[in-house]
Design a protein around this motif. Sequence first.
Motif, PDB file in Angstrom:
ATOM      1  N   LYS A 142      51.685  41.335  53.689  1.00 32.60           N
ATOM      2  CA  LYS A 142      50.531  41.535  54.565  1.00 32.60           C
ATOM      3  C   LYS A 142      50.173  43.021  54.630  1.00 32.60           C
ATOM      4  O   LYS A 142      48.988  43.393  54.660  1.00 32.60           O
ATOM      5  N   VAL A 143      51.213  43.871  54.662  1.00 32.78           N
ATOM      6  CA  VAL A 143      50.958  45.313  54.653  1.00 32.78           C
ATOM      7  C   VAL A 143      50.295  45.708  53.335  1.00 32.78           C
ATOM      8  O   VAL A 143      49.328  46.478  53.304  1.00 32.78           O
ATOM      9  N   VAL A 144      50.796  45.172  52.227  1.00 37.43           N
ATOM     10  CA  VAL A 144      50.239  45.489  50.915  1.00 37.43           C
ATOM     11  C   VAL A 144      48.783  45.052  50.819  1.00 37.43           C
ATOM     12  O   VAL A 144      47.932  45.772  50.272  1.00 37.43           O
ATOM     13  N   GLN A 145      48.477  43.865  51.346  1.00 34.77           N
ATOM     14  CA  GLN A 145      47.094  43.385  51.302  1.00 34.77           C
ATOM     15  C   GLN A 145      46.163  44.331  52.049  1.00 34.77           C
ATOM     16  O   GLN A 145      45.037  44.587  51.614  1.00 34.77           O
ATOM     17  N   LYS A 146      46.606  44.821  53.202  1.00 32.58           N
ATOM     18  CA  LYS A 146      45.789  45.770  53.958  1.00 32.58           C
ATOM     19  C   LYS A 146      45.664  47.096  53.206  1.00 32.58           C
ATOM     20  O   LYS A 146      44.597  47.712  53.163  1.00 32.58           O
ATOM     21  N   TRP A 147      46.761  47.528  52.619  1.00 33.40           N
ATOM     22  CA  TRP A 147      46.757  48.777  51.844  1.00 33.40           C
ATOM     23  C   TRP A 147      45.750  48.668  50.706  1.00 33.40           C
ATOM     24  O   TRP A 147      44.970  49.582  50.436  1.00 33.40           O
ATOM     25  N   ARG A 148      45.764  47.533  50.039  1.00 29.16           N
ATOM     26  CA  ARG A 148      44.809  47.281  48.958  1.00 29.16           C
ATOM     27  C   ARG A 148      43.382  47.254  49.494  1.00 29.16           C
ATOM     28  O   ARG A 148      42.454  47.793  48.891  1.00 29.16           O
ATOM     29  N   GLU A 187      54.512  56.653  51.887  1.00 25.68           N
ATOM     30  CA  GLU A 187      55.891  57.098  52.098  1.00 25.68           C
ATOM     31  C   GLU A 187      56.828  55.897  52.218  1.00 25.68           C
ATOM     32  O   GLU A 187      57.944  55.913  51.671  1.00 25.68           O
ATOM     33  N   ALA A 188      56.364  54.856  52.923  1.00 24.63           N
ATOM     34  CA  ALA A 188      57.195  53.657  53.091  1.00 24.63           C
ATOM     35  C   ALA A 188      57.416  52.951  51.761  1.00 24.63           C
ATOM     36  O   ALA A 188      58.479  52.355  51.531  1.00 24.63           O
ATOM     37  N   SER A 189      56.427  53.023  50.864  1.00 25.48           N
ATOM     38  CA  SER A 189      56.579  52.378  49.552  1.00 25.48           C
ATOM     39  C   SER A 189      57.589  53.122  48.682  1.00 25.48           C
ATOM     40  O   SER A 189      58.153  52.541  47.748  1.00 25.48           O
ATOM     41  N   GLN A 190      57.840  54.393  48.998  1.00 22.00           N
ATOM     42  CA  GLN A 190      58.746  55.205  48.195  1.00 22.00           C
ATOM     43  C   GLN A 190      60.157  55.271  48.761  1.00 22.00           C
ATOM     44  O   GLN A 190      61.127  55.376  48.006  1.00 22.00           O
ATOM     45  N   ASN A 191      60.268  55.192  50.105  1.00 22.81           N
ATOM     46  CA  ASN A 191      61.606  55.344  50.705  1.00 22.81           C
ATOM     47  C   ASN A 191      62.301  54.018  51.018  1.00 22.81           C
ATOM     48  O   ASN A 191      63.376  54.004  51.617  1.00 22.81           O
ATOM     49  N   GLY A 192      61.688  52.907  50.656  1.00 25.41           N
ATOM     50  CA  GLY A 192      62.330  51.612  50.859  1.00 25.41           C
ATOM     51  C   GLY A 192      61.939  50.908  52.144  1.00 25.41           C
ATOM     52  O   GLY A 192      62.279  49.729  52.337  1.00 25.41           O
ATOM     53  N   GLU A 193      61.219  51.599  53.032  1.00 28.13           N
ATOM     54  CA  GLU A 193      60.840  50.989  54.306  1.00 28.13           C
ATOM     55  C   GLU A 193      59.917  49.790  54.106  1.00 28.13           C
ATOM     56  O   GLU A 193      60.076  48.747  54.749  1.00 28.13           O
ATOM     57  N   LEU A 194      58.975  49.916  53.175  1.00 31.90           N
ATOM     58  CA  LEU A 194      58.035  48.821  52.930  1.00 31.90           C
ATOM     59  C   LEU A 194      58.761  47.619  52.332  1.00 31.90           C
ATOM     60  O   LEU A 194      58.476  46.471  52.686  1.00 31.90           O
ATOM     61  N   ALA A 195      59.703  47.874  51.434  1.00 28.74           N
ATOM     62  CA  ALA A 195      60.440  46.770  50.812  1.00 28.74           C
ATOM     63  C   ALA A 195      61.256  45.991  51.832  1.00 28.74           C
ATOM     64  O   ALA A 195      61.491  44.790  51.667  1.00 28.74           O
ATOM     65  N   LYS A 221      47.811  51.452  43.363  1.00 27.33           N
ATOM     66  CA  LYS A 221      49.131  51.725  43.934  1.00 27.33           C
ATOM     67  C   LYS A 221      49.767  50.465  44.507  1.00 27.33           C
ATOM     68  O   LYS A 221      50.976  50.251  44.361  1.00 27.33           O
ATOM     69  N   SER A 222      48.972  49.628  45.180  1.00 28.84           N
ATOM     70  CA  SER A 222      49.526  48.404  45.755  1.00 28.84           C
ATOM     71  C   SER A 222      49.991  47.451  44.647  1.00 28.84           C
ATOM     72  O   SER A 222      51.048  46.819  44.769  1.00 28.84           O
ATOM     73  N   ARG A 223      49.211  47.363  43.564  1.00 32.18           N
ATOM     74  CA  ARG A 223      49.599  46.473  42.459  1.00 32.18           C
ATOM     75  C   ARG A 223      50.885  46.966  41.797  1.00 32.18           C
ATOM     76  O   ARG A 223      51.810  46.175  41.549  1.00 32.18           O
ATOM     77  N   ASN A 224      50.970  48.250  41.532  1.00 26.55           N
ATOM     78  CA  ASN A 224      52.170  48.792  40.897  1.00 26.55           C
ATOM     79  C   ASN A 224      53.399  48.602  41.765  1.00 26.55           C
ATOM     80  O   ASN A 224      54.488  48.286  41.273  1.00 26.55           O
ATOM     81  N   TRP A 225      53.222  48.794  43.068  1.00 25.22           N
ATOM     82  CA  TRP A 225      54.375  48.641  43.963  1.00 25.22           C
ATOM     83  C   TRP A 225      54.838  47.190  43.999  1.00 25.22           C
ATOM     84  O   TRP A 225      56.042  46.911  43.941  1.00 25.22           O
ATOM     85  N   VAL A 226      53.909  46.251  44.105  1.00 23.68           N
ATOM     86  CA  VAL A 226      54.273  44.835  44.176  1.00 23.68           C
ATOM     87  C   VAL A 226      55.015  44.404  42.916  1.00 23.68           C
ATOM     88  O   VAL A 226      56.042  43.711  42.970  1.00 23.68           O
ATOM     89  N   ARG A 227      54.528  44.803  41.760  1.00 18.17           N
ATOM     90  CA  ARG A 227      55.176  44.397  40.503  1.00 18.17           C
ATOM     91  C   ARG A 227      56.584  44.973  40.404  1.00 18.17           C
ATOM     92  O   ARG A 227      57.512  44.290  39.945  1.00 18.17           O
TER      93      ARG A 227
END
Length: 703
Positions: free
Chosen positions: A600-606, A585-593, A613-619
């Motif tokens: 660090k959050v992305v690494q844990k998610w991965r 949800e955070a990756s979609q609503n801007g909270e993660l950005a 999903k983590s790779r697509n979001w990072v790119r």
Amino acid sequence: MSENSPAPLHLIPDAPIANASFDQLDRMAFVRSFAEAIRAAQGTDSVVLALAGPWGSGKSSLLNLVAGELEGTAEPPLLVIRFNPWWFSGTGRLVPAFLQQLGAAVSRPPVKETLGSATVCLDRLASAIAAPGSQELSADPATRDVEMIRDELNSIFRNSDRRVLVFMDDIDRLTPDEMTQLLLIVRAVADFANTTYVLSFDYDVVVEAIANKLGVDGRTYLEKVVQLQIDVPLPGRMTLERMVIGQLEVIDPTAKSLDSETQRHFRILFKGGIKHFLATPRACTRLLNVLRLTYPTLAGQVYFPDMLGICCLMSFSSQAVQAIRSFSEAFVGHCQVKGQGWLDLREFHEAWLAHVTKRDRAAVGAIVRSLFPKVAWALNGPMHGEEYVETWHRQQRICSVKHFDSYFRLGLSASEAAEHQWRKMVESIDDAAEFARALQHFGPLDSGNDSGGVGELLHQASDFVNEQATPEQAHNLFCAIMRRGDQISSAKDDGPEYRLQIDPIHWVVWVLIDCLLRIEDPSKRLAVLAASVSDDAGLLTAAELLDALDYRSDILADGTDAPTAEANTAKLLKVLKILDKRIQEASQNGELAEHTQFMKVVQKWRQFGRKTKSRNWVRAACKDDERFVDALQQVRSGAGGDGGLEPLPIDLLVELFDRDEMLTRSERLQREPPDWLSPDGAITLELLVALLKQQAENSDASK
């Protein structure tokens, strides 16, 4: 004394110092000698050393200093492991817990090539010892043959070029049964080749525990376990006194320019009674913290020497404080010129003093006589009549009827001070910046600034949870830190940097684990964890905690069955699914950005299985060049970068970004550096380009 209140003061943590810059007790010569004794271990035999001293003598600080002295100086480098058995007290799994932690340590990247194979053997040994005979038998009897497993481990450790150094602190806090288990670890279970154990304990406490548990002579038993015991060098009384007096001048700057009469009162109080209690660094900290909590808001309303005296009694003699508060008429005011009531006063004061510990009685009596002339008169001292009342009033003495109550307006005992400290922390915790500042108030003695390392500051919270907090307080503190852990871990840390730097988020996680352990019911621990993760826990804090709990399954185990990997996964899977949903949800609503540590959050998610999903979001999130460089710096920081090529995890970056596009982009930014590119960002790009080219060359060479 002072018309203007001094600047706000901060409590001193009853926590070990982290490095030599905070050592005020001249212990570095001892530290170097102890470190040399550790380096001198020859051959491959297991060695057990001990650092012995009473509670409060600074053993934990000395272990930190010894570790710092050994860092980077031993050849070949030592693999240093810290095992605090108190974390596992009451779980019934002390031996397996140690073996599991040792297994995790030998899988660290620097030693994984030579010692990593020991991890599986240590897990097998932990399982065999944890519940012998209760696990399902495997087809291969060798997997449960303890002697064969130990032989295999000895071979692995013996063939390694790295000696393993294990620090075990707070042994004297364990139960007698657990103390004997720990000694069993170092001499019979884990006495592997190329290992050195350094135990820290109160010698008398451990000797008595061995005698009570095993019915043998504790001293003789301990001598068979420990090859070399070194006693903590207790600092000289003058050293401690100078340290306290220096802090008193910080608490009240006008103390440097007291008039001769006030100086005389101070000397009588200090030398006659207060100095008796300043026997250990912990005792000094205790007195100074009570004074720091009470004096700042009373400055200008009380007499500083008297405030020091009453704070000393609050810290070390509850009987005296209770007598003074309950029977103030026997203490306050002037003596009767004709001696009326003298005999009754004498009997009263002799009676309550008789209840004071004999060791402290003379010092308490001296302090009370200095504070209250009426008491001195009752105990055969000089008489001070009504003519002194005006002088006492002008000086704002505690013996003045008009000023007596002022001294107890914020009169906190040592235990009340700890409770006050906890409340202040929790009150400020909803404001992340304020909570970070609150933590920074618990800096080391005379550190020179108020923003010591975040790790040291969180140490104070951990000590409070372990030593003072109720289960309810631990629950509340857990929820609060879960909510603000991400901001706390990203707070600017002005403390010194070390080669083996510990990320602040890991200190946050350790405090959270302490809080969970304080909650007695494992099922409630799991419920509290799930509720916090599903509510408003920081994404990085929750992810790091779940990762840590995967290695600390005993925290959630109910103790009815031997723990298994399947059971551990089942207990955490529900919570992990909740966190996964929140991160998506955070990756979609801007909270993660917007997260300051989004990589660090992305690494844990991965790590939790969401690689695509983590790779697509990072790119998508890093199409902007500035964002791209920010991501690289976060990854480099997370890897512990110190300026070399190794810290930048190139394999991870290649998985998250397109390799060719990443190289082209980085080289363009190097050729045409934008205004926003910082020196550190430029270095990171340089490292990335070098590593990508090196990886390409290696790939071509292998074809």
